[in-house]
Write a protein that holds these residues in place. Structure first.
Motif, PDB file in Angstrom:
ATOM      1  N   LEU A 159      37.513  41.460  -1.411  1.00 31.45           N
ATOM      2  CA  LEU A 159      37.474  42.768  -2.070  1.00 31.45           C
ATOM      3  C   LEU A 159      38.559  43.685  -1.528  1.00 31.45           C
ATOM      4  O   LEU A 159      39.184  44.457  -2.276  1.00 31.45           O
ATOM      5  CB  LEU A 159      36.097  43.406  -1.871  1.00 31.45           C
ATOM      6  N   ALA A 160      38.800  43.646  -0.221  1.00 33.98           N
ATOM      7  CA  ALA A 160      39.861  44.457   0.373  1.00 33.98           C
ATOM      8  C   ALA A 160      41.225  44.044  -0.171  1.00 33.98           C
ATOM      9  O   ALA A 160      42.087  44.893  -0.446  1.00 33.98           O
ATOM     10  CB  ALA A 160      39.835  44.328   1.893  1.00 33.98           C
ATOM     11  N   VAL A 161      41.427  42.727  -0.348  1.00 32.52           N
ATOM     12  CA  VAL A 161      42.698  42.234  -0.912  1.00 32.52           C
ATOM     13  C   VAL A 161      42.887  42.770  -2.334  1.00 32.52           C
ATOM     14  O   VAL A 161      44.002  43.133  -2.735  1.00 32.52           O
ATOM     15  CB  VAL A 161      42.746  40.691  -0.880  1.00 32.52           C
ATOM     16  N   LEU A 162      41.782  42.846  -3.119  1.00 32.40           N
ATOM     17  CA  LEU A 162      41.875  43.420  -4.465  1.00 32.40           C
ATOM     18  C   LEU A 162      42.434  44.837  -4.417  1.00 32.40           C
ATOM     19  O   LEU A 162      43.304  45.202  -5.202  1.00 32.40           O
ATOM     20  CB  LEU A 162      40.488  43.461  -5.112  1.00 32.40           C
ATOM     21  N   LEU A 163      41.912  45.638  -3.494  1.00 31.88           N
ATOM     22  CA  LEU A 163      42.355  47.028  -3.387  1.00 31.88           C
ATOM     23  C   LEU A 163      43.790  47.119  -2.894  1.00 31.88           C
ATOM     24  O   LEU A 163      44.584  47.920  -3.390  1.00 31.88           O
ATOM     25  CB  LEU A 163      41.422  47.804  -2.453  1.00 31.88           C
ATOM     26  N   ILE A 164      44.123  46.298  -1.907  1.00 31.52           N
ATOM     27  CA  ILE A 164      45.494  46.301  -1.378  1.00 31.52           C
ATOM     28  C   ILE A 164      46.484  45.931  -2.472  1.00 31.52           C
ATOM     29  O   ILE A 164      47.585  46.494  -2.571  1.00 31.52           O
ATOM     30  CB  ILE A 164      45.617  45.310  -0.197  1.00 31.52           C
ATOM     31  N   GLY A 165      46.075  45.004  -3.327  1.00 28.29           N
ATOM     32  CA  GLY A 165      46.996  44.493  -4.338  1.00 28.29           C
ATOM     33  C   GLY A 165      47.175  45.365  -5.552  1.00 28.29           C
ATOM     34  O   GLY A 165      48.000  45.062  -6.420  1.00 28.29           O
ATOM     35  N   CYS A 166      46.417  46.472  -5.670  1.00 25.68           N
ATOM     36  CA  CYS A 166      46.599  47.360  -6.824  1.00 25.68           C
ATOM     37  C   CYS A 166      48.069  47.759  -6.951  1.00 25.68           C
ATOM     38  O   CYS A 166      48.679  48.183  -5.971  1.00 25.68           O
ATOM     39  CB  CYS A 166      45.732  48.604  -6.667  1.00 25.68           C
ATOM     40  N   PRO A 167      48.654  47.641  -8.154  1.00 28.15           N
ATOM     41  CA  PRO A 167      50.112  47.828  -8.308  1.00 28.15           C
ATOM     42  C   PRO A 167      50.541  49.262  -8.533  1.00 28.15           C
ATOM     43  O   PRO A 167      51.706  49.500  -8.849  1.00 28.15           O
ATOM     44  CB  PRO A 167      50.412  46.988  -9.551  1.00 28.15           C
ATOM     45  N   CYS A 168      49.648  50.233  -8.395  1.00 28.88           N
ATOM     46  CA  CYS A 168      49.982  51.598  -8.814  1.00 28.88           C
ATOM     47  C   CYS A 168      51.226  52.139  -8.116  1.00 28.88           C
ATOM     48  O   CYS A 168      52.128  52.671  -8.748  1.00 28.88           O
ATOM     49  CB  CYS A 168      48.793  52.516  -8.544  1.00 28.88           C
ATOM     50  N   ALA A 169      51.271  52.011  -6.778  1.00 29.23           N
ATOM     51  CA  ALA A 169      52.415  52.552  -6.035  1.00 29.23           C
ATOM     52  C   ALA A 169      53.717  51.887  -6.474  1.00 29.23           C
ATOM     53  O   ALA A 169      54.763  52.535  -6.584  1.00 29.23           O
ATOM     54  CB  ALA A 169      52.199  52.358  -4.532  1.00 29.23           C
ATOM     55  N   LEU A 170      53.647  50.585  -6.752  1.00 25.40           N
ATOM     56  CA  LEU A 170      54.833  49.846  -7.170  1.00 25.40           C
ATOM     57  C   LEU A 170      55.288  50.295  -8.560  1.00 25.40           C
ATOM     58  O   LEU A 170      56.478  50.523  -8.805  1.00 25.40           O
ATOM     59  CB  LEU A 170      54.523  48.346  -7.170  1.00 25.40           C
ATOM     60  N   VAL A 171      54.315  50.446  -9.468  1.00 22.70           N
ATOM     61  CA  VAL A 171      54.649  50.805 -10.841  1.00 22.70           C
ATOM     62  C   VAL A 171      55.250  52.201 -10.934  1.00 22.70           C
ATOM     63  O   VAL A 171      56.171  52.456 -11.709  1.00 22.70           O
ATOM     64  CB  VAL A 171      53.384  50.686 -11.732  1.00 22.70           C
ATOM     65  N   ILE A 172      54.731  53.135 -10.114  1.00 26.68           N
ATOM     66  CA  ILE A 172      55.207  54.517 -10.206  1.00 26.68           C
ATOM     67  C   ILE A 172      56.472  54.754  -9.384  1.00 26.68           C
ATOM     68  O   ILE A 172      57.110  55.784  -9.491  1.00 26.68           O
ATOM     69  CB  ILE A 172      54.099  55.503  -9.764  1.00 26.68           C
ATOM     70  N   SER A 173      56.880  53.780  -8.575  1.00 26.83           N
ATOM     71  CA  SER A 173      58.016  53.978  -7.665  1.00 26.83           C
ATOM     72  C   SER A 173      59.300  54.355  -8.403  1.00 26.83           C
ATOM     73  O   SER A 173      60.078  55.185  -7.930  1.00 26.83           O
ATOM     74  CB  SER A 173      58.245  52.705  -6.838  1.00 26.83           C
ATOM     75  N   THR A 174      59.518  53.755  -9.582  1.00 28.59           N
ATOM     76  CA  THR A 174      60.749  54.033 -10.328  1.00 28.59           C
ATOM     77  C   THR A 174      60.633  55.249 -11.241  1.00 28.59           C
ATOM     78  O   THR A 174      61.476  56.152 -11.178  1.00 28.59           O
ATOM     79  CB  THR A 174      61.169  52.785 -11.137  1.00 28.59           C
ATOM     80  N   PRO A 175      59.604  55.337 -12.118  1.00 27.82           N
ATOM     81  CA  PRO A 175      59.553  56.503 -13.016  1.00 27.82           C
ATOM     82  C   PRO A 175      59.420  57.833 -12.293  1.00 27.82           C
ATOM     83  O   PRO A 175      59.937  58.855 -12.774  1.00 27.82           O
ATOM     84  CB  PRO A 175      58.330  56.222 -13.905  1.00 27.82           C
ATOM     85  N   ALA A 176      58.746  57.854 -11.139  1.00 24.34           N
ATOM     86  CA  ALA A 176      58.616  59.117 -10.403  1.00 24.34           C
ATOM     87  C   ALA A 176      59.983  59.607  -9.943  1.00 24.34           C
ATOM     88  O   ALA A 176      60.312  60.791 -10.057  1.00 24.34           O
ATOM     89  CB  ALA A 176      57.687  58.936  -9.205  1.00 24.34           C
ATOM     90  N   ALA A 177      60.806  58.685  -9.420  1.00 27.81           N
ATOM     91  CA  ALA A 177      62.139  59.060  -8.951  1.00 27.81           C
ATOM     92  C   ALA A 177      63.034  59.471 -10.116  1.00 27.81           C
ATOM     93  O   ALA A 177      63.796  60.446 -10.026  1.00 27.81           O
ATOM     94  CB  ALA A 177      62.768  57.901  -8.183  1.00 27.81           C
TER      95      ALA A 177
END
Length: 637
Positions: A280-298
């Motif tokens: 379950l912890a791996v599921l949470l760690i693997g959420c891609p949100c930070a990765l997905v927003i890394s480019t559009p936010a910048a």
């Protein structure tokens, strides 16, 4: 909501606690506090209390997960969050489940507030517009009307200390105008008769009368906001790659989490509860949100930052391409020069000087080119009536043709004139004198014979030499491509320290850009007129300078609103800082996940740090991107 089902929206207008996400986060936090109180008072009811607290936050998340799944995105971050929280309850980790849901909501809220700053920074420009304007009536009086009702041609009266309500030209008065809110120029700019002013800027002293040149819906501020919002919808190649990567990455995370949960118990007889917890912890760690927003936010922050300084970039693809530019090809008139030439001499070979000037002005009456405006201004200054021209037609890079009272007319470059008629010795002498003086000489032909020559001179922009020097310091080659004669162009090139290619037609400029590209150079073309459109389209990046013609602005990938040559280097620098920021964001997102993945598998961290690995990384990535809003070096640095 992005491709992965996760909403990155801005909170509703007003304080964050009045937004839907804000109220939900507060409710979940209060429920968690109440659950702790119940747990202390009635330990037997603690598990139930924490489960209820978790459901307060999880039910809306689960609804979004279900909606995303129905829309074709089963592996959204909400889905991973829902499975992880529900699984934690099943194995008895109710307190951690409730805390993880709250941390997720807090992270979403902070992310929304931070991401909203990028959009708010550009939308805030609209608040610079005054609500009303004072216009001059036909009898010389003034009346106040709503600013949105201002029409092109109206005369707006601006008193000291007031904001200018519309784009326009000063027709009477003089004063220092503070353009900092729109252009970023810290020093007030003196505006006199004939000068352009922008809506939203502040008149410092003196009364100005401004003739409106653009309706409220199409003034500088409205165009900036509209172009930036459109550009933010255009994805950069890096952003499209990250999106494609995340589509495979997220299902892979689910598979890895499942294997972590079941393989050690099945193959090594390990404790089921411990490894389900780790899965379950791996599921949470693997959420891609930070990765997905890394480019559009910048990219959103960068586009907003650039627009506030008069640098309009039409989308993430253009922003990313600017980083790789290794050469910049400039037009001369209106780009490297101020675009405010003046007529320095009129020589008539038939008729009078006024006859020559009036015919030339009649031919140029419909042109927006700076040389045409100079000729029209000279004719107006002499009080000349413009003759009626029939069949007027512009010949790109060569001149204009038409007819007047049955006579065929041509007005344009000496080179084109020489192809249309024989130039007498005295004509050649006068042309040579103008060219040696660094002037642009245009020839008027009437019925196949040279009727006169008009000489014009346009001084280099004040920051042109410094702007080209800044490009050279950045390792970027600069070259001038101009249709002007070689002598006049060389005189300007020597002052600016730039390589010169002169006497070019629009097709020649496009060909030279192609030759530069074929040699491995990434070319940006900077220009402001119709004759620049083919080269702007052919270049890797086309940049329209200043107000420019509508054709140039439509063809270009970017625009420099305020005509500073140094802004070309500033735009490239902004692109390079943005790409560095994106790489930092990706490294931050993946690095934190890697660290917490290892610490989770070896039993050092659990569910709480796992959600921080994603939500925390998302907030850090967004905040890092927002550093771009602070801007970078000024145009003249």
């Amino acid at each position: 909501m992005d491709d992965h089902g996760h909403a990155h929206g801005t909170p509703a207008s007003g304080p964050w606690w009045q937004s839907g996400k804000g109220r939900l986060t507060i409710a979940c936090a209060l429920a968690l506090v109440a659950a702790y109180g119940i747990g202390l008072a009635l330990p037997a009811a603690a598990a139930t209390a924490f489960t209820i607290a978790m459901l307060v936050g999880l039910v809306p998340i689960a609804r979004r997960a279900f909606a995303a799944a129905r829309a074709g995105t089963p592996f959204s971050i909400e889905t991973l969050m829902t499975v992880a929280a529900a699984g934690a309850v099943v194995i008895g980790a109710t307190e951690e489940a409730a805390a993880v849901v709250l941390l997720f909501l807090v992270g979403e809220l902070l992310e929304g507030v931070a991401a909203g700053k990028a959009r708010d920074s550009i939308r805030a420009l609209t608040s610079l517009m005054p609500k009303t304007a004072r216009i001059e009536t036909a009898d010389g009086a003034t009346r106040e009307i709503p600013a949105e009702r201002i029409a092109v041609g109206d005369v707006v009266v601006v008193r000291p200390g007031e904001r200018i309500a519309a784009d326009g030209l000063v027709i009477e008065g003089a004063g220092a105008v503070d353009e900092a809110p729109v252009t970023g120029e810290s020093v007030p700019v003196v505006k006199e008769t004939g000068a352009s002013v922008y809506a939203g800027t502040v008149n410092g002293d003196g009364v100005l009368k401004v003739r409106v040149t653009a309706p409220a819906a199409d003034n500088t501020i409205a165009r900036i906001v509209r172009l930036v919002e459109e550009a933010q919808e255009s994805k950069a190649p890096m952003e499209r790659f990250i999106d494609r990567f995340a589509r495979w990455y997220t299902p892979a995370v689910v598979v890895v989490a499942l294997l972590v949960a079941v393989l050690p118990p099945l193959l090594a007889g390990a404790e089921w509860r411990d490894w389900i917890y780790k899965g379950l912890a791996v599921l949470l760690i693997g959420c891609p949100c930070a990765l997905v927003i890394s480019t559009p936010a910048a990219i959103a922050a960068s586009l907003s930052s650039g627009a506030r300084r008069g640098l309009l970039i039409k989308g993430g693809a253009a922003l990313e391409s600017l980083r790789d530019i290794t050469a910049v090809a400039f037009d001369k008139t209106g780009t490297l020069t101020a675009g405010q030439p003046r007529v320095t001499g009129v020589t008539a070979f038939t008729g009078t000087d006024d006859d020559v000037l009036a015919l030339a002005a009649g031919l140029e009456a419909q042109s927006s080119h700076p040389l045409a405006r100079a000729i029209l201004a000279a004719a107006e200054a002499r009080g000349l009536a413009l003759p009626r021209i029939e069949g007027g037609q512009a010949i790109g890079g060569k001149g204009v043709t038409g007819q007047h009272e049955g006579r065929g007319l041509f007005f344009g470059s000496a080179r084109e004139a020489a192809l249309r008629t024989t130039l007498a010795a005295d004509v050649d002498v006068r042309l040579a004198q103008s060219h040696d003086a660094g002037e642009t000489a245009s020839v008027l032909i009437v019925d196949g014979a040279v009727a006169g020559i008009i000489a014009l001179r346009d001084e280099p922009r004040a920051d042109a030499a410094a702007g080209i020097a800044r490009l050279k310091r950045a390792g970027i080659k600069a070259v001038m491509l101009t249709g002007d004669n070689m002598r006049a162009a060389t005189a300007v090139g020597a002052d600016l320290g730039i390589e010169v290619r002169a006497e070019l037609l629009p097709a020649d400029k496009a060909r030279i850009v192609g030759e530069m590209q074929a040699s491995g150079v990434r070319v940006a073309k900077v220009g402001d007129g119709i004759n620049d459109a083919p080269a702007l389209a052919a270049a890797d990046i086309g940049i329209a300078m200043g107000g420019g013609s509508d054709v140039a602005l439509e063809t270009a990938d970017a625009a420099i609103l305020h005509g500073r040559v140094g802004d070309v280097a500033a735009m490239i620098d902004l692109s390079r800082r943005t790409m560095r920021n994106i790489h930092q964001n990706i490294a931050l997102a993946l690095g934190l996940k890697g660290v917490f993945l290892v610490t989770t598998l070896i039993g050092v961290t659990g569910l709480w740090p796992a959600i921080l690995a994603d939500t925390g990384a998302t907030v850090l990535v967004t905040l890092n991107a927002l550093r771009l809003l602070s801007g970078g070096p000024k145009a003249n640095d």
